[in-house]
Write a protein that holds these residues in place. Sequence first.
Motif, PDB file in Angstrom:
ATOM      1  N   ASP A 169      -5.192  -7.645 114.260  1.00  0.00           N
ATOM      2  CA  ASP A 169      -4.277  -6.895 113.405  1.00  0.00           C
ATOM      3  C   ASP A 169      -3.889  -5.583 114.086  1.00  0.00           C
ATOM      4  OD1 ASP A 169      -2.980  -5.452 111.438  1.00  0.00           O
ATOM      5  OD2 ASP A 169      -4.490  -5.819 109.894  1.00  0.00           O
ATOM      6  N   GLN A 175      -2.815  -2.997 112.912  1.00  0.00           N
ATOM      7  CA  GLN A 175      -3.250  -1.846 112.121  1.00  0.00           C
ATOM      8  C   GLN A 175      -4.707  -1.484 112.406  1.00  0.00           C
ATOM      9  OE1 GLN A 175      -1.028  -0.135 110.229  1.00  0.00           O
ATOM     10  NE2 GLN A 175       0.450  -1.622 111.026  1.00  0.00           N
ATOM     11  N   LYS A 176      -5.445  -2.418 113.010  1.00  0.00           N
ATOM     12  CA  LYS A 176      -6.863  -2.199 113.278  1.00  0.00           C
ATOM     13  C   LYS A 176      -7.216  -2.298 114.755  1.00  0.00           C
ATOM     14  CE  LYS A 176      -7.995  -4.241 108.770  1.00  0.00           C
ATOM     15  NZ  LYS A 176      -8.683  -5.358 108.073  1.00  0.00           N
TER      16      LYS A 176
END
Length: 370
Positions: free
Chosen positions: A112, A114-115
């Motif tokens: 991801d 975002q991570k």
Amino acid sequence: MIQHSFDVNTNPNNAVSDASLRHAREVSKKIRAAIAADPGDFRMLTGDRPTGNLHIGHYFGSLRNRVELQRAGVDSWVLIADYQVITDRDSAGPIRERTYSLLTDYLSVGLDPQKTTFFAHSQLPELNELMLPFLSLVTDAELRRNPTVKAELDATHGRPMSALLLTYPVHQAADILFCKANIVPVGKDQLPHLEQARVIADRFESRYGHGSLPAPIFRRPQALLSEAETVLGLDGNKMSKSRGNTIELRMDADETAKLIRRAVTDSQRFITYDPQNRPEVANLLLLTALATGGKPEEIAEEIGNGGAGMLKSMLTEALNEHLAPIRERRRQLQDNRDYLDTVLKAGIAKAREQAQETLREVHRALDIVF
């Protein structure tokens, strides 16, 4: 972040001994326990060279583990080592397209943005500047004895060693140390490479620290050994793109079925799980187990006298079912170049910011701030 101490005593210039490997496995268990207790103490760095398309060996051996670490809350950084492609070859090949292919595979398996931070080595000039002081900390003899260098040189089949290949372990150390990573998922053959990074970090602090900095610049990276068993190719040999014995993540169900039909087995009809005496059959059983979450021994017992045909049919169904959502996600992503560009540029910007900060710390330690 807390500086954990999980030292693995390997020599960066020697092959890994049985004792060192046992110790590394114990250290990996401690790291996993520490991650379960507080993942915020850890930053992971891992990556791949864009020399071809990722396959199920990469997936079961590494990619799934990266996703699990991300889900556990570990700050994850993934390097696309594009500059390292030319360490052992004359041409980089279609490196841009392969970079996008790698990124598409990463996202399709569940990493991801975002991570996880994705970045390409070539876009961080600070990494190459960091090489200069690092090169002052290693000798020519040490690099020539490094198992990673020797293995890569052997794979070139007699090609003269380039300076880039000779300094390969130092490039890898810079990749790890610049972002303050303290865990690196690796196989046992890469343990000396991690030790080389620790040696460089220690020598830098010893030579240039002199107590002038409030804390060490670099964290001492530790190996997180994969818990996955070794996956062989469909011909029973080491899985390799050049051998044509792989199933790539980008392949469709029909291509997968065709390749599995050609997979090597043996002349015995009754199926048993015997890695020592029946490695090809055992490998297909292992792949089926990895795809289904079962045990290869139990799958062998279920097939019994069904023979290689039933085994291949079961593997085809299991693998295609397991990979179906990954392949669907990949189809959605591969033509969305704008999104891939956005993800890669955001990761590069974050990585450059970290690299610039690390380089500023190095300049202060070297007393070359003007």
